[in-house]
Structure formats: C-alpha cells, structure tokens
Design a protein around this motif. Structure first.
Motif, PDB file in Angstrom:
ATOM      1  N   ARG A   1      -4.406  -6.030   0.253  1.00 52.06           N
ATOM      2  CA  ARG A   1      -3.117  -6.641   0.598  1.00 52.06           C
ATOM      3  C   ARG A   1      -2.310  -5.589   1.325  1.00 52.06           C
ATOM      4  NH1 ARG A   1       2.331  -7.888  -1.935  1.00 52.06           N
ATOM      5  NH2 ARG A   1       1.847  -6.262  -3.448  1.00 52.06           N
ATOM      6  N   MET A   2      -1.889  -5.909   2.535  1.00 54.90           N
ATOM      7  CA  MET A   2      -1.038  -5.017   3.307  1.00 54.90           C
ATOM      8  C   MET A   2       0.401  -5.340   2.949  1.00 54.90           C
ATOM      9  SD  MET A   2      -2.820  -5.039   7.002  1.00 54.90           S
ATOM     10  CE  MET A   2      -4.543  -4.668   7.191  1.00 54.90           C
ATOM     11  N   ARG A   3       1.038  -4.397   2.271  1.00 48.98           N
ATOM     12  CA  ARG A   3       2.401  -4.611   1.808  1.00 48.98           C
ATOM     13  C   ARG A   3       3.401  -4.362   2.927  1.00 48.98           C
ATOM     14  NH1 ARG A   3       3.115  -2.053  -4.027  1.00 48.98           N
ATOM     15  NH2 ARG A   3       4.821  -1.152  -2.857  1.00 48.98           N
ATOM     16  N   GLY A   4       4.566  -4.923   2.772  1.00 50.42           N
ATOM     17  CA  GLY A   4       5.621  -4.781   3.769  1.00 50.42           C
ATOM     18  C   GLY A   4       6.106  -3.363   3.961  1.00 50.42           C
ATOM     19  N   ASP A   5       5.885  -2.503   2.974  1.00 49.90           N
ATOM     20  CA  ASP A   5       6.325  -1.114   3.085  1.00 49.90           C
ATOM     21  C   ASP A   5       5.250  -0.207   3.692  1.00 49.90           C
ATOM     22  OD1 ASP A   5       4.539  -1.015   0.982  1.00 49.90           O
ATOM     23  OD2 ASP A   5       5.986  -0.302  -0.493  1.00 49.90           O
ATOM     24  N   GLY A   6       4.127  -0.798   4.129  1.00 50.22           N
ATOM     25  CA  GLY A   6       3.083  -0.026   4.787  1.00 50.22           C
ATOM     26  C   GLY A   6       1.946   0.399   3.880  1.00 50.22           C
ATOM     27  N   TRP A   7       2.121   0.312   2.580  1.00 50.96           N
ATOM     28  CA  TRP A   7       1.077   0.701   1.640  1.00 50.96           C
ATOM     29  C   TRP A   7       0.039  -0.395   1.551  1.00 50.96           C
ATOM     30  CZ3 TRP A   7       0.953   5.128  -1.660  1.00 50.96           C
ATOM     31  CH2 TRP A   7       1.995   6.029  -1.427  1.00 50.96           C
ATOM     32  N   LEU A   8      -1.193  -0.015   1.259  1.00 47.35           N
ATOM     33  CA  LEU A   8      -2.271  -0.973   1.059  1.00 47.35           C
ATOM     34  C   LEU A   8      -2.534  -1.101  -0.433  1.00 47.35           C
ATOM     35  CD1 LEU A   8      -4.796   0.187   3.783  1.00 47.35           C
ATOM     36  CD2 LEU A   8      -3.079  -1.600   3.942  1.00 47.35           C
ATOM     37  N   GLU A   9      -2.563  -2.320  -0.923  1.00 46.97           N
ATOM     38  CA  GLU A   9      -2.827  -2.553  -2.334  1.00 46.97           C
ATOM     39  C   GLU A   9      -4.247  -3.068  -2.501  1.00 46.97           C
ATOM     40  OE1 GLU A   9      -1.119  -5.136  -6.076  1.00 46.97           O
ATOM     41  OE2 GLU A   9       0.169  -4.804  -4.339  1.00 46.97           O
ATOM     42  N   LEU A  10      -5.013  -2.372  -3.327  1.00 45.61           N
ATOM     43  CA  LEU A  10      -6.394  -2.746  -3.592  1.00 45.61           C
ATOM     44  C   LEU A  10      -6.442  -3.764  -4.732  1.00 45.61           C
ATOM     45  CD1 LEU A  10      -8.021   0.791  -3.431  1.00 45.61           C
ATOM     46  CD2 LEU A  10      -7.539  -0.805  -1.577  1.00 45.61           C
ATOM     47  N   PRO A  11      -7.545  -4.485  -4.883  1.00 51.64           N
ATOM     48  CA  PRO A  11      -7.655  -5.468  -5.970  1.00 51.64           C
ATOM     49  C   PRO A  11      -7.453  -4.868  -7.357  1.00 51.64           C
ATOM     50  CG  PRO A  11      -9.451  -5.748  -4.415  1.00 51.64           C
ATOM     51  CD  PRO A  11      -8.716  -4.505  -4.015  1.00 51.64           C
ATOM     52  N   THR A  12      -7.706  -3.579  -7.505  1.00 50.00           N
ATOM     53  CA  THR A  12      -7.528  -2.904  -8.798  1.00 50.00           C
ATOM     54  C   THR A  12      -6.069  -2.582  -9.084  1.00 50.00           C
ATOM     55  OG1 THR A  12      -7.808  -0.739  -7.777  1.00 50.00           O
ATOM     56  CG2 THR A  12      -9.792  -1.819  -8.638  1.00 50.00           C
ATOM     57  N   GLY A  13      -5.198  -2.772  -8.080  1.00 48.58           N
ATOM     58  CA  GLY A  13      -3.797  -2.429  -8.232  1.00 48.58           C
ATOM     59  C   GLY A  13      -3.452  -1.054  -7.683  1.00 48.58           C
ATOM     60  N   ARG A  14      -4.473  -0.269  -7.379  1.00 46.57           N
ATOM     61  CA  ARG A  14      -4.228   1.055  -6.790  1.00 46.57           C
ATOM     62  C   ARG A  14      -3.697   0.897  -5.380  1.00 46.57           C
ATOM     63  NH1 ARG A  14      -8.400   5.628  -8.284  1.00 46.57           N
ATOM     64  NH2 ARG A  14      -6.598   6.740  -7.523  1.00 46.57           N
ATOM     65  N   LEU A  15      -2.972   1.919  -4.920  1.00 42.13           N
ATOM     66  CA  LEU A  15      -2.355   1.883  -3.598  1.00 42.13           C
ATOM     67  C   LEU A  15      -2.910   2.995  -2.725  1.00 42.13           C
ATOM     68  CD1 LEU A  15       1.361   1.403  -4.664  1.00 42.13           C
ATOM     69  CD2 LEU A  15      -0.226  -0.353  -3.894  1.00 42.13           C
ATOM     70  N   ILE A  16      -3.013   2.712  -1.422  1.00 43.13           N
ATOM     71  CA  ILE A  16      -3.379   3.718  -0.436  1.00 43.13           C
ATOM     72  C   ILE A  16      -2.157   3.943   0.446  1.00 43.13           C
ATOM     73  CG2 ILE A  16      -4.862   4.309   1.507  1.00 43.13           C
ATOM     74  CD1 ILE A  16      -7.027   2.561   0.320  1.00 43.13           C
ATOM     75  N   SER A  17      -1.770   5.195   0.582  1.00 38.13           N
ATOM     76  CA  SER A  17      -0.606   5.562   1.381  1.00 38.13           C
ATOM     77  C   SER A  17      -0.859   5.291   2.861  1.00 38.13           C
ATOM     78  CB  SER A  17      -0.304   7.043   1.188  1.00 38.13           C
ATOM     79  OG  SER A  17       0.599   7.503   2.167  1.00 38.13           O
ATOM     80  N   PRO A  18       0.177   4.847   3.584  1.00 37.33           N
ATOM     81  CA  PRO A  18       0.007   4.670   5.030  1.00 37.33           C
ATOM     82  C   PRO A  18      -0.295   5.989   5.738  1.00 37.33           C
ATOM     83  CG  PRO A  18       2.250   4.082   4.325  1.00 37.33           C
ATOM     84  CD  PRO A  18       1.474   4.424   3.113  1.00 37.33           C
ATOM     85  N   ASP A  19       0.096   7.109   5.148  1.00 37.08           N
ATOM     86  CA  ASP A  19      -0.190   8.413   5.746  1.00 37.08           C
ATOM     87  C   ASP A  19      -1.670   8.763   5.692  1.00 37.08           C
ATOM     88  OD1 ASP A  19       2.496   8.836   6.308  1.00 37.08           O
ATOM     89  OD2 ASP A  19       2.862   9.840   4.398  1.00 37.08           O
ATOM     90  N   ALA A  20      -2.418   8.148   4.779  1.00 40.08           N
ATOM     91  CA  ALA A  20      -3.840   8.437   4.624  1.00 40.08           C
ATOM     92  C   ALA A  20      -4.708   7.601   5.561  1.00 40.08           C
ATOM     93  CB  ALA A  20      -4.273   8.180   3.181  1.00 40.08           C
ATOM     94  N   VAL A  21      -4.161   6.538   6.104  1.00 41.84           N
ATOM     95  CA  VAL A  21      -4.941   5.573   6.890  1.00 41.84           C
ATOM     96  C   VAL A  21      -4.817   5.857   8.382  1.00 41.84           C
ATOM     97  CG1 VAL A  21      -5.195   3.129   7.475  1.00 41.84           C
ATOM     98  CG2 VAL A  21      -4.636   3.801   5.128  1.00 41.84           C
ATOM     99  N   HIS A  22      -5.973   5.968   9.052  1.00 42.36           N
ATOM    100  CA  HIS A  22      -5.963   6.084  10.510  1.00 42.36           C
ATOM    101  C   HIS A  22      -6.006   4.698  11.151  1.00 42.36           C
ATOM    102  CE1 HIS A  22      -7.482   6.602  14.607  1.00 42.36           C
ATOM    103  NE2 HIS A  22      -6.788   7.727  14.561  1.00 42.36           N
ATOM    104  N   HIS A  23      -6.933   3.866  10.706  1.00 42.07           N
ATOM    105  CA  HIS A  23      -7.001   2.493  11.207  1.00 42.07           C
ATOM    106  C   HIS A  23      -7.764   1.610  10.241  1.00 42.07           C
ATOM    107  CE1 HIS A  23     -10.843   4.085  12.750  1.00 42.07           C
ATOM    108  NE2 HIS A  23     -11.260   2.831  12.794  1.00 42.07           N
TER     109      HIS A  23
END
Length: 76
Positions: free
Chosen positions: A48-70
């Motif tokens: 799930r791509m959240r409105g604040d730029g973070w990615l939410e995984l099915p487990t509930g964990r988040l990936i920072s937008p700073d960590a993602v290239h594409h």
C-alpha cells in the motif's frame, strides 16, 4: 487567527479520509528496488502506497521513501 492542528485533530482526520483515495494506492504485485540497476530488491508482492510516501507491507511494516529508488508495478 490561527487554529493549531494536532496529529489527532478531527479536522485533520477528516481531510485525510477525503484525500485517501487520491493519495493512497494498493497494489497486489510490485517489486520495490533500492538501486537504479534493479539489483537490490526491498520487497516483492502486495504493498500500500501511503499518502505520506511510505510503503506499507502486508505485515504492517513500513519502508521509508528514502530507501526506495523505484517501484515496478506488475498489476494494479
């Protein structure tokens, strides 16, 4: 006159709900990469791509937008 908005403000929550469909997206099959060469995979699967730029995984964990290239979206 200014009205401070806290993070739990009812007005702020209402605005988030209104714009959630515009700024947030759910995808069933994506690949999230950390580098330009597409060698470092951070996640494969639904996200799930959240409105604040973070990615939410099915487990509930988040990936920072700073960590993602594409992100390659395989299905919507």
């Amino acid at each position: 006159m200014a009205f401070p908005l806290g993070t739990s403000s009812p007005l702020l929550e209402a605005l988030r709900d209104v714009f959630r469909d515009v700024f947030e997206h759910q995808y069933d099959d994506v690949v999230v990469y950390a580098d330009r060469e597409s060698e470092v995979v951070l996640h494969e699967g639904s996200v799930r791509m959240r409105g604040d730029g973070w990615l939410e995984l099915p487990t509930g964990r988040l990936i920072s937008p700073d960590a993602v290239h594409h992100i390659d979206i395989r299905s919507a």
